[in-house]
Design a protein around this motif. Sequence first.
Motif, mmCIF file in Angstrom:
data_model
loop_
_atom_site.group_PDB
_atom_site.id
_atom_site.type_symbol
_atom_site.label_atom_id
_atom_site.label_comp_id
_atom_site.label_asym_id
_atom_site.label_seq_id
_atom_site.Cartn_x
_atom_site.Cartn_y
_atom_site.Cartn_z
ATOM 1 N N GLN B 71 0.844 -1.191 0.000
ATOM 2 C CA GLN B 71 0.000 0.000 0.000
ATOM 3 C C GLN B 71 0.884 1.248 0.000
ATOM 4 O O GLN B 71 0.637 2.203 -0.742
ATOM 5 C CB GLN B 71 -0.905 -0.006 1.227
ATOM 6 C CG GLN B 71 -1.949 1.087 1.155
ATOM 7 C CD GLN B 71 -2.864 1.055 2.359
ATOM 8 O OE1 GLN B 71 -2.775 0.170 3.213
ATOM 9 N NE2 GLN B 71 -3.756 2.017 2.424
ATOM 10 N N PHE B 78 1.994 6.873 -6.501
ATOM 11 C CA PHE B 78 1.004 7.906 -6.791
ATOM 12 C C PHE B 78 1.563 9.314 -6.578
ATOM 13 O O PHE B 78 1.468 10.163 -7.450
ATOM 14 C CB PHE B 78 -0.246 7.703 -5.923
ATOM 15 C CG PHE B 78 -1.170 8.879 -5.947
ATOM 16 C CD1 PHE B 78 -1.960 9.133 -7.067
ATOM 17 C CD2 PHE B 78 -1.226 9.757 -4.872
ATOM 18 C CE1 PHE B 78 -2.790 10.233 -7.109
ATOM 19 C CE2 PHE B 78 -2.064 10.863 -4.906
ATOM 20 C CZ PHE B 78 -2.847 11.103 -6.024
ATOM 21 N N VAL B 81 4.105 10.190 -9.317
ATOM 22 C CA VAL B 81 3.537 10.515 -10.629
ATOM 23 C C VAL B 81 2.738 11.815 -10.560
ATOM 24 O O VAL B 81 2.987 12.768 -11.307
ATOM 25 C CB VAL B 81 2.649 9.353 -11.127
ATOM 26 C CG1 VAL B 81 1.916 9.751 -12.390
ATOM 27 C CG2 VAL B 81 3.494 8.114 -11.364
ATOM 28 N N ALA B 82 1.797 11.876 -9.633
ATOM 29 C CA ALA B 82 0.944 13.062 -9.544
ATOM 30 C C ALA B 82 1.767 14.280 -9.155
ATOM 31 O O ALA B 82 1.591 15.363 -9.710
ATOM 32 C CB ALA B 82 -0.162 12.828 -8.519
ATOM 33 N N ALA B 85 3.871 15.557 -12.048
ATOM 34 C CA ALA B 85 3.033 16.228 -13.038
ATOM 35 C C ALA B 85 2.626 17.616 -12.544
ATOM 36 O O ALA B 85 2.785 18.621 -13.244
ATOM 37 C CB ALA B 85 1.794 15.385 -13.325
ATOM 38 N N LEU B 86 2.148 17.680 -11.300
ATOM 39 C CA LEU B 86 1.733 18.966 -10.734
ATOM 40 C C LEU B 86 2.901 19.938 -10.669
ATOM 41 O O LEU B 86 2.789 21.103 -11.043
ATOM 42 C CB LEU B 86 1.235 18.753 -9.309
ATOM 43 C CG LEU B 86 -0.262 18.620 -9.067
ATOM 44 C CD1 LEU B 86 -0.507 18.509 -7.571
ATOM 45 C CD2 LEU B 86 -0.986 19.835 -9.620
ATOM 46 N N LEU B 139 -2.929 13.416 1.569
ATOM 47 C CA LEU B 139 -1.786 13.345 0.667
ATOM 48 C C LEU B 139 -1.457 14.692 0.051
ATOM 49 O O LEU B 139 -0.367 14.908 -0.452
ATOM 50 C CB LEU B 139 -2.035 12.305 -0.428
ATOM 51 C CG LEU B 139 -1.969 10.849 0.040
ATOM 52 C CD1 LEU B 139 -2.098 9.916 -1.133
ATOM 53 C CD2 LEU B 139 -0.665 10.573 0.771
ATOM 54 N N TRP B 140 -2.431 15.608 0.093
ATOM 55 C CA TRP B 140 -2.157 16.948 -0.428
ATOM 56 C C TRP B 140 -0.983 17.586 0.307
ATOM 57 O O TRP B 140 -0.265 18.402 -0.250
ATOM 58 C CB TRP B 140 -3.376 17.852 -0.277
ATOM 59 C CG TRP B 140 -4.484 17.486 -1.204
ATOM 60 C CD1 TRP B 140 -5.676 16.930 -0.870
ATOM 61 C CD2 TRP B 140 -4.506 17.648 -2.637
ATOM 62 N NE1 TRP B 140 -6.440 16.731 -1.993
ATOM 63 C CE2 TRP B 140 -5.751 17.156 -3.086
ATOM 64 C CE3 TRP B 140 -3.596 18.149 -3.560
ATOM 65 C CZ2 TRP B 140 -6.106 17.160 -4.437
ATOM 66 C CZ3 TRP B 140 -3.938 18.148 -4.898
ATOM 67 C CH2 TRP B 140 -5.183 17.660 -5.321
ATOM 68 N N LEU B 143 1.982 17.014 -1.561
ATOM 69 C CA LEU B 143 2.033 17.536 -2.928
ATOM 70 C C LEU B 143 2.117 19.057 -2.966
ATOM 71 O O LEU B 143 2.925 19.620 -3.694
ATOM 72 C CB LEU B 143 0.805 17.075 -3.711
ATOM 73 C CG LEU B 143 0.637 15.558 -3.830
ATOM 74 C CD1 LEU B 143 -0.675 15.220 -4.526
ATOM 75 C CD2 LEU B 143 1.799 14.968 -4.591
ATOM 76 N N VAL B 203 12.528 12.083 -8.217
ATOM 77 C CA VAL B 203 13.377 11.544 -7.162
ATOM 78 C C VAL B 203 13.028 12.189 -5.829
ATOM 79 O O VAL B 203 12.959 11.532 -4.792
ATOM 80 C CB VAL B 203 14.864 11.750 -7.510
ATOM 81 C CG1 VAL B 203 15.755 11.436 -6.328
ATOM 82 C CG2 VAL B 203 15.243 10.878 -8.684
ATOM 83 N N LEU B 221 -1.583 6.086 4.849
ATOM 84 C CA LEU B 221 -1.138 7.095 3.881
ATOM 85 C C LEU B 221 0.388 7.187 3.818
ATOM 86 O O LEU B 221 0.930 7.962 3.035
ATOM 87 C CB LEU B 221 -1.691 8.471 4.274
ATOM 88 C CG LEU B 221 -3.209 8.637 4.251
ATOM 89 C CD1 LEU B 221 -3.589 10.031 4.717
ATOM 90 C CD2 LEU B 221 -3.743 8.399 2.854
ATOM 91 N N TRP B 222 1.057 6.440 4.672
ATOM 92 C CA TRP B 222 2.508 6.589 4.728
ATOM 93 C C TRP B 222 3.172 6.138 3.445
ATOM 94 O O TRP B 222 2.922 5.042 2.949
ATOM 95 C CB TRP B 222 3.081 5.782 5.887
ATOM 96 C CG TRP B 222 2.808 6.410 7.214
ATOM 97 C CD1 TRP B 222 2.227 7.623 7.434
ATOM 98 C CD2 TRP B 222 3.057 5.854 8.503
ATOM 99 N NE1 TRP B 222 2.120 7.856 8.779
ATOM 100 C CE2 TRP B 222 2.620 6.793 9.459
ATOM 101 C CE3 TRP B 222 3.624 4.662 8.937
ATOM 102 C CZ2 TRP B 222 2.736 6.570 10.826
ATOM 103 C CZ3 TRP B 222 3.736 4.445 10.300
ATOM 104 C CH2 TRP B 222 3.297 5.387 11.234
ATOM 105 N N ILE B 267 13.299 3.799 -8.327
ATOM 106 C CA ILE B 267 13.497 5.157 -8.833
ATOM 107 C C ILE B 267 14.823 5.262 -9.585
ATOM 108 O O ILE B 267 14.961 6.053 -10.514
ATOM 109 C CB ILE B 267 13.398 6.196 -7.687
ATOM 110 C CG1 ILE B 267 13.305 7.615 -8.244
ATOM 111 C CG2 ILE B 267 14.544 6.115 -6.725
ATOM 112 C CD1 ILE B 267 11.999 7.931 -8.902
#
Lengths: 319, 289, 513
Positions: B71, B78, B81-82, B85-86, B139-140, B143, B203, B221-222, B267
């Motif tokens: 998980q 996630f 990738v996200a 992109a952001l 998770l925000w 990010l 990275v 969420l870790w 990675i």
Amino acid sequence: MAELSETSMLHPGVTVNKPVKPSYLRNIRKHWMLYVMILPGILFYIIFKYIPLGGSVIAFQNFQIMKGIWNSPWVGLDNFKFIFTYQDFYHVLRNTALIAFYKLVIGFPAPILLALMFNEVRKMLAKRFLQSLFYLPHFLSWVVVGGIVFEVLASGGFVNAVRGWFGFEPILYMQQEQYFRPIVVLSSIWKEVGWGTIIYLAAISGIDPTQYEAAVMDGANRWKQTIYITLPALFPTILILFLLNIGNFLELGFDQVYNLLTPMTYSVGDIIETYVYRSGVLQGQYSVTTAIGLFQSIIGFILLWIFNRLAKKTGEGLW
Amino acid sequence: MKQTFGEKCFQIANYVFLTAAAFTMILPLLHLLAVSLSSPVAADSKEVFLWPVGFTFASWKHILQSSGLWQSFGVTVFITVAGTALSMLFSVLTAFPLSRREFLLRKQVMLGIVITMIFNAPMIPFFLTVRELGLMNSLWSLLIPGVIGTFNMVILRTFFMSLPKELDDTARIDGCHDFRILFQIYLPLSKPVLATVSLFYAVGYWNTFQRAVLFLRDPGLWPLQMKLRAYLTSPEELAQVNMFLGDYNFNTTTLKAATILFASVPIILVYPYLQKYFVKGSLLGSLKE
Amino acid sequence: MRRQLTQKIVPLLLSLAVLLVAGCGASTPNAGSNEGTAGKGNSGAVKVKVFKSHMGIGSLPAADDPHVKYIAEQTGVQYELITTPPGSEPSEYLNLMIASDELPDILRPIGGVEQTLIQQGGALPLDELLPEYAPHVWESIPQEAWDIVRSASPDGKIYYVPKVFLVPERAPLIRKDWLDKVGLEMPKTEAEYVELLKAFRDKDPNGNGKADELPTSGREFGRWMDHLFAIYGVAMWEGYPEWDEYDGKIQYAGTTDNMREAIKFIRMLYEEKLLDNETFLNKGEVWQAKINNNLVGSWYHLPANVRDRYNAMLTQAPDAYIAAMPLPKAEGFEAFVTQKSMGEPEWMIPAAKQENAPNALKLLDFFYNSENDEFVRFGLEGEQHEVKDGRKVIIPPADNKPLALGMKNLTTADDMNKRIEETYPADQQQMVKDMFKVSTADARQIAGDGLPASVYEGYPDIQSHKLFQEVLTKIVIGELPLEAYDEYVKKWNASGGEAVTRRVQEWYEKVKK
């Protein structure tokens, strides 16, 4: 690619740059999109950088965590006085500046040199393979790398084994002052040099190949091509990276030095970060550590200011 | 093309040096691999160099079977990738105006940004800010607070500035507006630097750790790095007596080795893939045909 | 061209948005379900949030966890465990909890947080609450320990429950089988000890034909070689000089004449290659590997943790046997093994959580009630232990197994014996018990036991022992002459040592009474 062929119908002769300065209003009306584009970025910097940065006022407080920033007592410059009257302060600052200087003078050019060396590897596969290996150590933490350094330099380690073949007595490098700074600089080069080349390799790949073709026609060998084409093309990148580096001149990174330091090398290796660790982390003195951070930042900013002015004379600065 | 004698010598020396140096770079990872596949006794006694002693998969089995690990792996993939992109989107959008002479506030904004790079916010106010925004335990928080890396943004800007001015002059004659200049002219020409900066971001996100520790309470969420840190930081002297008599084929030494590899190998594999964007001439060569 | 643009950008943004929403959507039910279960709980039980760091590997127990439920049935208090996430700095984590008003009902302080709370008015005085709500805690902890706790606060109140450890945990260890091989007795004097070390060095006790023995060894920063200091009556704790009575006054052991003699002795050992010449470069795992590999004859460590090392030794030296060494006598000095038993903070309650304090103490009391010893030790069958051949065996922790809360930190000789019996195979138990017998005979509780860390405030270099470590290592490796020690003592005093000593002496006046 489709869109490339459309843009390729450019006429290099046409220039419309005019030194006429338009009024702000007209500029905004014409280029409003630029202002829209940057809005999220500016918001980001205000919210996540400037607002927390305001918390730096605790450098002028006796910050008490139970009371918070609003209720902690103000102490003026006491925390700075505390730092500057610390009897070993001069010593610690000197160690920091010296190591930082060596890292800049030797460590900064290393990836440039390596990138140029990679550039001379003609076989594509070999080049890619070597590059990929060089960037591996970046992913090891300093705890691991520190352990490796100690073991390589141990009395039964690789270096002393080599000395043994030539009949020399082993040297315990890690406990001798004169080797400490070279070890710090070399180990950080070993760890980060491959990673550091990535930007330069990207920049090299952006160089117009027709320049090389023209140079070859003029009879320039590889060496001359490197000196007269590659290096000048890399210059803006080098300059910007240098400026980005110089602003954090006094921030050497705690992890590396901490993991290489022994009491025998305190006198040459005790740096600002290790002092901050003792006073800040071990004693929970947030105000003092923030004051030290401010001091480091101010020095960094002064250096950056000077070098940015110099940079502007040769081309583009940071601002 | 013929090589001179000097050039040949250089070529050989260059290969020898690069190969030898590259060899030192991969040794530690091979050593870790060997340790992770060795018996704990051999590992603790430092008998292992590059070949496992008392070969066993126990450490890997233990790590790969631990629930929640996959998980966390998913969370990390996630956010990588996200987040990348952001970050690319925001960084490009910020870097582009800052590279334009037409953007009149360019110098002031740039100075303001550079200041934040040199002056670091103390941790507690930063923590409280993120908390006030309601990003805790989501998770925000991994990010958003670091969506723009100033270093990366400046790299992008520098590259945009180095593109020939003639480019957008023509574009302007064609009546393109700023958005289109960015997305249709600049970005396609910036593949090497976009690849580089994406790699830096990826990275960075992959190794996300400090922020996760600060902001995430829910173990679900870790990210991976945090999960694996449990094995890396088991305090050797503080730890109570190892309470179990069972014979285990792994211990903290072998687990640590396996952990370091598991956390970094995915990675590491990204770079060789990105290298295809580093091909010389991908930029202007195609332009000037 | 415009169409082309939108064709490219819009799907990109859309897919990005979907990705983000999906990702965060997936996370929310997860968080929600956790809270949901916590809310249900056991009907009637009061919730108490317990913060404890360094819990190791495992998941946090939910409200329906059998261990939580069992305790809730017994006490009417349902514990909710909060712990530091792996890899975080515990004291930093606690400070953030304080800064954001998210304090637990009861917490185990770490990294000096207890002093922050006491000095800034954030700690609840427990003098009256303890006898009322936690009588077992109050009675099982010796009065002496409570006195030390009182001495650590400016107003003389009890702000925390101390940790109490009544057996010395550390001991000088020696390879008994090596002694036999070189044909010598257990050394009684310093001279005999040196003679023994020389025999270790020269007579190849590990029998591999190489002169690779390290008669004795220590670790970087001069840590874990306390036995060498102990011979000269220096109070030492894993390489950190402690505070003890010298010349009738409490003083820093790191500046005494005893220390000077100890350093002189160690310097001689180093010169003679009796002390591992790489001592000050030995990282923990390197030092351990040397011991495991049958290279070290005499060292200092925790007898209770000897098992893995011993098993490693046995693979190469089947007749290896470890014993504790009674400290050899040096003329004019009184040797002892430093023992710190009490006074370190274990549990405290934030002032802001006063309302829930009775419940928090009830929970704590459960663990100190001797009737619950068996449960505290082994937990529930199938959860924390399983029964094998009629013996309870603790199940090892795993990533997906809930942690079980333990709150008792009071170890007596009896507890230690039980622990040895639980964790060692039958044929090794006597060996370990013998070690404790020897070290207990040599151990002495030092005067500075329970000294609060607040005495060091403003003097980080004194607290971190930096000056001491520098002079110790440099004199021992021969970089500095022994006379440098006298200069160091002056410098130590001038850089805050004097001020700290005054504070310590004031503190000691209060404790001694």
